[in-house]
Design a protein around this motif. Structure first.
Motif, mmCIF file in Angstrom:
data_model
loop_
_atom_site.group_PDB
_atom_site.id
_atom_site.type_symbol
_atom_site.label_atom_id
_atom_site.label_comp_id
_atom_site.label_asym_id
_atom_site.label_seq_id
_atom_site.Cartn_x
_atom_site.Cartn_y
_atom_site.Cartn_z
ATOM 1 N N ASP A 183 44.961 49.524 56.315
ATOM 2 C CA ASP A 183 44.841 48.706 55.102
ATOM 3 C C ASP A 183 43.602 49.039 54.281
ATOM 4 O OD1 ASP A 183 47.202 47.450 55.665
ATOM 5 O OD2 ASP A 183 46.259 45.777 56.735
ATOM 6 N N LYS A 184 42.614 49.582 54.972
ATOM 7 C CA LYS A 184 41.392 50.014 54.291
ATOM 8 C C LYS A 184 41.722 51.045 53.214
ATOM 9 C CE LYS A 184 37.097 51.844 56.103
ATOM 10 N NZ LYS A 184 36.398 52.191 57.337
ATOM 11 N N GLU A 185 42.627 51.955 53.531
ATOM 12 C CA GLU A 185 43.064 52.963 52.565
ATOM 13 C C GLU A 185 44.346 52.520 51.860
ATOM 14 O OE1 GLU A 185 42.490 57.216 54.197
ATOM 15 O OE2 GLU A 185 42.284 55.902 55.932
ATOM 16 N N GLY A 186 44.716 51.259 52.068
ATOM 17 C CA GLY A 186 45.898 50.707 51.413
ATOM 18 C C GLY A 186 45.500 49.495 50.589
ATOM 19 N N VAL A 187 46.049 48.357 50.975
ATOM 20 C CA VAL A 187 45.936 47.137 50.172
ATOM 21 C C VAL A 187 44.495 46.628 50.003
ATOM 22 C CG1 VAL A 187 46.315 45.580 52.133
ATOM 23 C CG2 VAL A 187 47.079 44.879 49.852
ATOM 24 N N LEU A 188 43.588 47.046 50.878
ATOM 25 C CA LEU A 188 42.208 46.537 50.788
ATOM 26 C C LEU A 188 41.274 47.424 49.974
ATOM 27 C CD1 LEU A 188 41.507 45.228 54.437
ATOM 28 C CD2 LEU A 188 41.562 43.851 52.352
ATOM 29 N N GLN A 189 41.789 48.519 49.404
ATOM 30 C CA GLN A 189 40.857 49.493 48.814
ATOM 31 C C GLN A 189 40.152 49.049 47.530
ATOM 32 O OE1 GLN A 189 42.893 52.911 46.527
ATOM 33 N NE2 GLN A 189 44.370 52.360 48.068
ATOM 34 N N ASP A 190 40.787 48.225 46.716
ATOM 35 C CA ASP A 190 40.196 47.905 45.410
ATOM 36 C C ASP A 190 39.436 46.585 45.396
ATOM 37 O OD1 ASP A 190 41.309 50.072 43.738
ATOM 38 O OD2 ASP A 190 43.239 49.142 44.248
ATOM 39 N N VAL A 191 38.396 46.544 44.581
ATOM 40 C CA VAL A 191 37.564 45.347 44.467
ATOM 41 C C VAL A 191 38.210 44.254 43.593
ATOM 42 C CG1 VAL A 191 36.293 46.227 42.437
ATOM 43 C CG2 VAL A 191 35.184 44.602 43.959
ATOM 44 N N HIS A 192 39.165 44.648 42.706
ATOM 45 C CA HIS A 192 39.608 43.765 41.619
ATOM 46 C C HIS A 192 40.110 42.379 42.050
ATOM 47 C CE1 HIS A 192 39.510 47.822 40.185
ATOM 48 N NE2 HIS A 192 39.658 47.446 38.934
ATOM 49 N N TRP A 193 40.992 42.337 43.047
ATOM 50 C CA TRP A 193 41.578 41.042 43.413
ATOM 51 C C TRP A 193 40.518 40.095 43.955
ATOM 52 C CZ3 TRP A 193 46.503 43.334 46.229
ATOM 53 C CH2 TRP A 193 47.376 43.834 45.240
ATOM 54 N N SER A 194 39.552 40.638 44.694
ATOM 55 C CA SER A 194 38.499 39.761 45.223
ATOM 56 C C SER A 194 37.663 39.175 44.078
ATOM 57 C CB SER A 194 37.603 40.523 46.204
ATOM 58 O OG SER A 194 36.731 41.390 45.510
ATOM 59 N N GLY A 195 37.629 39.870 42.950
ATOM 60 C CA GLY A 195 36.882 39.373 41.790
ATOM 61 C C GLY A 195 37.737 38.521 40.867
ATOM 62 N N GLY A 196 38.975 38.236 41.284
ATOM 63 C CA GLY A 196 39.851 37.402 40.463
ATOM 64 C C GLY A 196 40.463 38.144 39.292
ATOM 65 N N MET A 197 40.354 39.488 39.319
ATOM 66 C CA MET A 197 40.839 40.259 38.164
ATOM 67 C C MET A 197 42.300 40.692 38.342
ATOM 68 S SD MET A 197 37.534 42.513 37.117
ATOM 69 C CE MET A 197 36.916 42.820 38.743
ATOM 70 N N ILE A 198 43.188 39.730 38.405
ATOM 71 C CA ILE A 198 44.618 40.024 38.468
ATOM 72 C C ILE A 198 45.104 40.207 37.025
ATOM 73 C CG2 ILE A 198 46.886 39.067 39.098
ATOM 74 C CD1 ILE A 198 45.467 37.676 41.465
ATOM 75 N N GLY A 199 45.775 41.336 36.758
ATOM 76 C CA GLY A 199 46.186 41.638 35.375
ATOM 77 C C GLY A 199 45.365 42.751 34.747
ATOM 78 N N TYR A 200 44.387 43.233 35.482
ATOM 79 C CA TYR A 200 43.461 44.254 34.953
ATOM 80 C C TYR A 200 44.024 45.661 35.126
ATOM 81 C CZ TYR A 200 38.756 46.454 34.430
ATOM 82 O OH TYR A 200 37.677 47.187 34.026
ATOM 83 N N PHE A 201 44.658 45.930 36.287
ATOM 84 C CA PHE A 201 45.071 47.305 36.628
ATOM 85 C C PHE A 201 45.891 48.033 35.561
ATOM 86 C CE2 PHE A 201 44.316 46.011 41.179
ATOM 87 C CZ PHE A 201 43.342 46.950 41.428
ATOM 88 N N PRO A 202 46.883 47.375 34.926
ATOM 89 C CA PRO A 202 47.712 48.129 33.970
ATOM 90 C C PRO A 202 46.900 48.835 32.888
ATOM 91 C CG PRO A 202 48.740 46.016 34.414
ATOM 92 C CD PRO A 202 47.397 45.995 35.094
ATOM 93 N N THR A 203 45.701 48.283 32.548
ATOM 94 C CA THR A 203 44.938 48.881 31.447
ATOM 95 C C THR A 203 44.543 50.329 31.752
ATOM 96 O OG1 THR A 203 42.755 48.110 32.200
ATOM 97 C CG2 THR A 203 44.025 46.627 30.801
ATOM 98 N N TYR A 204 44.356 50.655 33.032
ATOM 99 C CA TYR A 204 44.019 52.043 33.389
ATOM 100 C C TYR A 204 45.165 52.988 33.013
ATOM 101 C CZ TYR A 204 40.319 50.234 36.540
ATOM 102 O OH TYR A 204 39.227 49.611 37.076
ATOM 103 N N ALA A 205 46.379 52.563 33.367
ATOM 104 C CA ALA A 205 47.536 53.425 33.091
ATOM 105 C C ALA A 205 47.821 53.499 31.591
ATOM 106 C CB ALA A 205 48.770 52.901 33.838
ATOM 107 N N LEU A 206 47.669 52.357 30.902
ATOM 108 C CA LEU A 206 47.882 52.369 29.454
ATOM 109 C C LEU A 206 46.864 53.300 28.790
ATOM 110 C CD1 LEU A 206 48.466 48.524 28.867
ATOM 111 C CD2 LEU A 206 50.198 50.322 29.136
#
Ligand code: ZN
Length: 501
Positions: free
Chosen positions: A399-422
């Motif tokens: 999970d370290k290299e899976g679901v736990l890798q990003d800081v965003h969810w722990s910071g409450g930033m749900i909805g942020y990821f799509p901006t990278y792809a856009l």
């Protein structure tokens, strides 16, 4: 200028000053501060943010905005004053929708969750983080209700990062290029032995790496009289005005890419801020209009320019002189291929251009499913790994290299990821528009000339700051809306040549 407008500008400028002062403290925390300074710094940041929030939501500001709206009714949409008022109204409404107690509680929860997540990731223990993510999700749902939406609660969340964007629109854009990406990666997978990334995985002295990378971004047009570069654990770009823009980098002595392409990336963000019009500096109108547009600038310099063959045909001899033992016998062609290697690897921040958007699609789909209750937090690791396997053909070993890798969810930033792809998609659309007006851009890169592109970006994007929304800007530049097909064409053309497909 009317008295109302003068007062409004002065009030907004003070809010911006407080926010920028907090940004200086944050930069210092990441770059300079001794470990012992953490607790008082957290308090100082919280004090400044609280005062800024109070001023940004005060009745006085609300009254000034109302009065200015009456005065400026019918003003030219493109004028600085009308644009400032639109931005002020938007920010005020957004800030006042969230109750102060809620903001304080959410800030406290995410600060705790960040610590828990860091520990859970280090120990590869998702169940330790899960209860915190449950609470973050629960508060995020409340946040969406406060902010308001028409179709899907996710719309309220993404709207805070990419104004006007909706879950349905992101889904449409993602669905329209997911199969092409999966197909491309499959084709590359069949011939992956053709390209080696060994040239960039050697010992490279970090001070020489720094010297070379700084030279590159200075040639791009990043102005070091109005900016500087330092070292931090997580690379970022911040600024306190258009006259003071800070880039940070991390160096690896056994891998060339992170510092070199990382600095090109951050300089793209930095040039956007430096290019904002002087007249709007210090006002909320200055700065990037959305995270997606910001990312389009960093990606353009990092990938479209920095990973192109014309660029390296100019820059490579100097890199070879810098590292003769490592690169003296590596041909330009082999080096260019090495920096364009495609790998099915697990970590998003290290992903190449071909796989990057798939990493984002996976996160977006899981976020939507979490928000609509289709996927429970406890099922995330299984869902993550299953989807990862179906998109990239490999399963994360932990999970370290899976679901736990990003800081965003722990910071409450749900909805942020799509901006990278856009941002990736927009980078190619904007670059193609520049190329239409200046068909010789690639020839210019091959002789180290980048100011035609940079000036085009200043004129068409940077100087406007937040005057136009992402959609308005894209319509002005391309005549249409965000569209994934130019990105797919760009990737197919590039990898046909890199991998001889
Ligand atoms: Zn970025």
């Amino acid at each position: 200028m009317s008295e109302t407008l003068t007062k409004l500008k002065s009030h907004l400028q003070q809010v911006t000053d407080l926010q920028n002062a907090a940004a200086v403290l944050y930069w210092d925390l990441e770059v300079m501060m001794p470990e012992g300074g953490a607790a008082p710094r957290a308090r100082q940041l919280s004090t400044l943010s609280r005062i800024a929030h109070e001023m940004a939501t005060s009745d006085e500001l609300g009254t000034l905005i109302d009065a200015a709206e009456r005065e400026l009714a019918g003003a030219d949409y493109d004028s600085d004053d009308a644009a400032l008022l639109r931005v002020a109204r938007h920010d005020f409404d957004e800030a006042t929708r969230l109750p102060t107690d809620f903001v304080a509680e959410f800030t406290k929860l995410t600060a705790e969750s960040h610590e828990v997540w860091a520990q859970a990731r280090a120990e590869d223990n998702f169940s330790h983080f899960a209860p915190y993510l449950e609470r973050i999700l629960e508060m995020t749902m409340r946040r969406a209700e406060y902010l308001g939406y028409t179709d899907h609660p996710y719309d309220a969340l993404i709207n805070t990062y990419e104004r006007g964007m909706t879950a349905a629109e992101v889904k449409r854009i993602f669905d329209a290029h997911k199969p092409a990406l999966i197909d491309l990666i499959g084709q590359i997978g069949e011939v992956e032995g053709r390209v080696s990334n060994k040239p960039v995985h050697q010992h490279f002295d970090t001070s020489k790496q720094r010297e070379f990378a700084l030279w590159v971004v200075e040639q791009f047009g990043f102005d070091f009289k109005r900016g500087r570069q330092d070292v931090s654990v997580h690379p970022f770009c911040t600024n306190f005005s258009r006259y003071d823009v800070r880039l940070t980098t991390r160096f690896h002595d056994d891998f060339l890419n992170p510092a070199l392409f990382g600095l090109m990336h951050e300089s793209g963000h930095g040039m956007y801020e430096q290019g904002s019009a002087p007249e709007i500096d210090g006002l909320p109108l200055a700065g990037g209009t959305s995270l997606g547009v910001h990312e389009s600038q960093s990606r353009m310099w990092e990938n479209i320019v920095g990973r192109s063959k014309p660029f390296w045909s100019w820059a490579y001899p100097r890199l070879q002189q810098t590292f003769p033992a490592q690169l003296g016998s590596v041909s330009l062609e082999d080096f260019w291929r090495a920096v364009n290697t495609v790998e099915r690897q697990f970590i998003r921040v290290e992903a190449d251009e071909a796989t990057y958007n798939l990493h984002i699609m996976l996160r977006f789909e899981l976020e939507c499913d979490m928000v609509s209750g289709k996927v429970a937090v406890n099922d995330l690791p299984r869902e993550w790994n299953g989807r990862f396997e179906s998109y990239l053909g490999v399963t994360p070993p932990n999970d370290k290299e899976g679901v736990l890798q990003d800081v965003h969810w722990s910071g409450g930033m749900i909805g942020y990821f799509p901006t990278y792809a856009l941002g990736n998609l927009l980078s190619v659309q904007y670059f193609n528009a520049a190329l239409k007006q200046h068909p010789n851009l690639h020839d210019e890169f091959a002789v180290g000339k980048f100011d035609t592109l940079r000036k085009w970006l200043v004129e068409n994007i940077h100087r406007h700051g937040r005057k136009f929304t992402s959609q308005e800007l894209t319509a002005r530049i391309t005549g249409g809306q965000i569209d994934p097909s130019p990105y797919v064409d760009y990737l197919q053309t590039k990898y046909r040549e890199v991998y001889g497909l």
